[in-house]
Design an enzyme around this catalytic site. Structure first.
Site, PDB file in Angstrom:
ATOM      1  NE  ARG A  18      -3.219  -1.783   3.169  1.00 43.78           N
ATOM      2  CZ  ARG A  18      -4.059  -1.778   4.179  1.00 43.78           C
ATOM      3  NH1 ARG A  18      -4.409  -0.642   4.749  1.00 43.78           N
ATOM      4  NH2 ARG A  18      -4.530  -2.909   4.637  1.00 43.78           N
ATOM      5  CB  SER A  45      -6.693   2.526   4.458  1.00 38.63           C
ATOM      6  OG  SER A  45      -7.394   3.045   5.539  1.00 38.63           O
ATOM      7  CD  GLU A  66     -17.052   1.010  -1.513  1.00 27.82           C
ATOM      8  OE1 GLU A  66     -18.303   0.897  -1.555  1.00 27.82           O
ATOM      9  OE2 GLU A  66     -16.432   1.162  -0.436  1.00 27.82           O
ATOM     10  CG  PHE A  91     -14.911  -2.804  -0.207  1.00 29.89           C
ATOM     11  CD1 PHE A  91     -15.567  -3.944   0.240  1.00 29.89           C
ATOM     12  CD2 PHE A  91     -14.119  -2.114   0.686  1.00 29.89           C
ATOM     13  CE1 PHE A  91     -15.436  -4.383   1.550  1.00 29.89           C
ATOM     14  CE2 PHE A  91     -13.982  -2.538   2.010  1.00 29.89           C
ATOM     15  CZ  PHE A  91     -14.635  -3.673   2.438  1.00 29.89           C
TER      16      PHE A  91
END
Lengths: 326, 291
Positions: A18, A45, A66, A91
């Site tokens: 990430r 995040s 989303e 998602f």
């Protein structure tokens, strides 16, 4: 351009997939004023906090929505923006699956849907957050290119390639912080072109995402027992590099696919779809996550439980090769 | 609440265009020989005539003109109200129009994106168009482009949750170049909307989400023109809730939901044309083959 050296590879490895995704986006933004990055309220995040601060006009939090994010991304892309739309794997791939189908698949909008923390990297957050079956869903949608980079350096390469690539893409990021490095020096990365990493004539290991590193460790363990394994990084799951696969299959008596995804519809399926009709096809063992919502724990624990670590993969490969001989 | 299509209007050209479109809908539905979404196509005709005859800035000679206004048919099954508007506006030819629902045609039962024919997006699955419209309007603002974005929604379509995700974001971003039009005909596939999903006052719902909301008789050409031309407050997206009648213009189709998706027989076609003519629409259209 972020230079890949053993030192940077180690640093990036600590940041994890990430964090490095956020840095890669930040590094390409300078040359790409047409870039837009969207998040459904997971910007921090997703490693995007620095990008958000540096390029506030090129970042949009669409709220926890989303489906709308993918549609908005398509509208921006339609008007010439290169859009990265980010969220956790389920998602995007499932919550907004039909938006991906209509906008990225059917209309081929230039949107890169980025799945953060796919596979089981979310650990104790549980199955709700895992990307167990995202490749199966995304791969089935026409026109979508599906990429799952092996490590942090490959994530940088993927982001650079994705910005230059005119078309829809699903980018699947696996691994957590301390994502072990596969690449410690610069390497050629091309979407749709597998990367051979190791050469051996006894078995061919085909892996993507975090499992490339695991396949290399398995190959080490197999070598200690006199079994020479080839390893290729099949970072692009669609379109699959059939030529690389054929070249590998011609040199080994068996293929083993390894992926952090259920054995249904992912890399193993893609390889099997390619080889199924070949008259002289080699045997194929598909390793991955069980078809189950598994009991959860920390990421490393779960990989052990699922047998997706070097020694366990080596053991299953050995057993498979023994079966073949009897 | 509604006026007859050829009653006194300050915009006879738009009334004629609407009449032309209605006749085209009936003709092409009959000649294609297949089921088609007649009810919802007819309910949006007057809105579409005002949009394509008055509101939208388009250049039929340069369909990809970068500054053209963008129109998204979010209620994708409303193509029978859309393709005749493209025909009347000169974006598609009679030859192309005549291929409606033929095998391999560019004009099928839901829009397939084709910028050369003035079709901005592929639709058919409901609840997608407003999200794309938000993205387009945001892109216009970022590029400092002057074009408007108009999205036509069905009232049944507003059952979809994703519509309201887009409604919220449009208000949050203050997208004042974005207009949503709701074709509020109070019927959906399985029956009356009030029996299926209560919407209460549609305009008030949008207003509660921060939109500038107007309500008009969706078959009153002058009222539609006034609504579209009215100055809208800066910093807010706008919705025009058009109260319409499903099947409008053909008395035996009006508010009869069996015409939601049905094949037009020869007898139906003749009866429908006769009804249009009786109301003045058919004659007006007959002299208007090349608008």
């Amino acid at each position: 351009m972020m230079e890949i050296t053993p030192r940077t590879a180690r640093q990036w490895s600590r940041l994890g997939s990430r964090g490095i995704f956020g840095q890669a986006i930040l590094s390409v933004a300078e040359d790409h004023p047409e870039l837009m990055v969207l998040s459904a309220d997971l910007g921090n995040s997703s490693g995007l906090d620095r990008f958000k601060a540096a390029y506030p006009d090129q970042f949009l939090n669409t709220g926890i929505a989303e489906q709308n994010m993918i549609g908005v991304a398509a509208g921006l892309a339609k008007e010439g923006f290169t859009v990265f739309a980010t969220s956790f794997a389920p998602f995007i791939a499932m919550r907004a699956s039909e938006q991906v189908r209509m906008n990225l698949g059917y209309m081929e909008m230039n949107v890169k849907a980025v799945a953060i923390g796919s596979g089981i990297a979310m650990g104790l957050l549980g199955n709700s957050h895992f990307g167990l079956e995202d490749v199966a869903v995304m791969r089935a949608i026409p026109n979508l290119t599906v990429v799952c980079p092996a490590d942090c350096a490959a994530i940088i390469k993927t982001v650079e390639a994705a910005v230059a690539f005119d078309g829809p893409m699903y980018i699947r990021l696996t691994g957590a912080a301390n994502n072990p490095p596969v690449y410690t020096e610069d390497f050629a990365f091309q979407i749709g072109r597998a990367i051979p990493l190791r050469d051996g004539g006894d078995v061919g290991l085909v892996a993507c995402g975090t499992m490339v590193h695991v396949a290399l460790r398995a190959a080490d363990a197999l070598a200690e027992q006199g079994i020479a394994a080839s390893v290729i990084d099949m970072h692009t799951l669609k379109p699959l590099d059939g030529a690389a696969l054929d070249a590998l299959a011609a040199r080994v008596p068996a293929l083993v696919t390894v992926e952090e995804h259920t054995v249904i519809g992912g890399l193993g399926s893609a390889v099997a779809e390619h080889t199924a009709a070949q008259p002289d096809r080699v045997r194929h063992l598909a390793l991955g996550l069980r078809d189950a919502f598994v009991k959860t724990g920390q990421y490393e624990y779960m990989l052990e439980q699922e047998g997706l670590v070097g020694p366990a993969v080596a053991e299953r490969v050995r057993a498979f090769l023994r079966e073949e001989r009897t | 609440m509604t006026s007859e299509m050829t009653s006194a209007t300050s915009h006879p050209d738009l009334a004629r265009m609407a009449a032309f479109m209605r006749r085209k809908i009936l003709d092409v539905s009959y000649t294609c020989g297949l089921t088609a979404h007649l009810g919802g196509g007819l309910s949006m005709v007057d809105v579409m005539a005002v949009l394509y005859g008055h509101v939208l800035r388009l250049d039929p000679k340069t369909p990809r003109w970068p500054d053209r206004d963008r129109f998204i048919l979010s209620k994708g099954h409303g193509v029978l109200g859309f393709y005749p508007a493209l025909l009347a506006a000169g974006l598609i030819s009679e030859e192309v129009f005549a291929t409606f629902q033929a095998n391999g045609s560019a004009l099928i039962a839901h829009p397939v994106m084709n910028l050369d024919l003035g079709i901005e997006s592929s639709n058919g699955s409901l609840g997608h168009g407003l999200s794309m419209g938000v993205g387009i309007a945001l892109a216009a603002r970022k590029k400092r482009a002057g074009f408007k974005t108009v999205v036509l929604l069905g009232d049944g379509e507003c059952n979809e949750g994703a519509v309201w995700e887009a409604v919220m974001l449009a208000a949050q971003l203050g997208l004042d170049s974005l207009t949503a039009v709701v074709d509020h005909n109070k019927l959906q596939s399985d029956g009356e909307s009030r029996d299926i999903m209560q919407v209460g006052n549609m305009a008030e719902r949008f207003a509660a989400f921060g939109w500038h909301a107007l309500e008009v008789d969706g078959h009153d050409i002058d009222a539609l023109v006034t609504a579209f031309d009215a100055p809208a407050p800066a910093g807010r997206p706008r919705v025009i809730v058009a109260h319409t009648i499903k099947g409008k213009g053909v008395p035996f189709m009006e508010n009869d939901n069996t015409w939601h998706h049905k094949r037009l027989t020869k007898a139906d076609h003749e009866a429908a044309l006769a009804a249009l003519t009786a109301r003045g629409g058919g004659e007006a259209a007959a002299t208007e083959d090349a608008p």
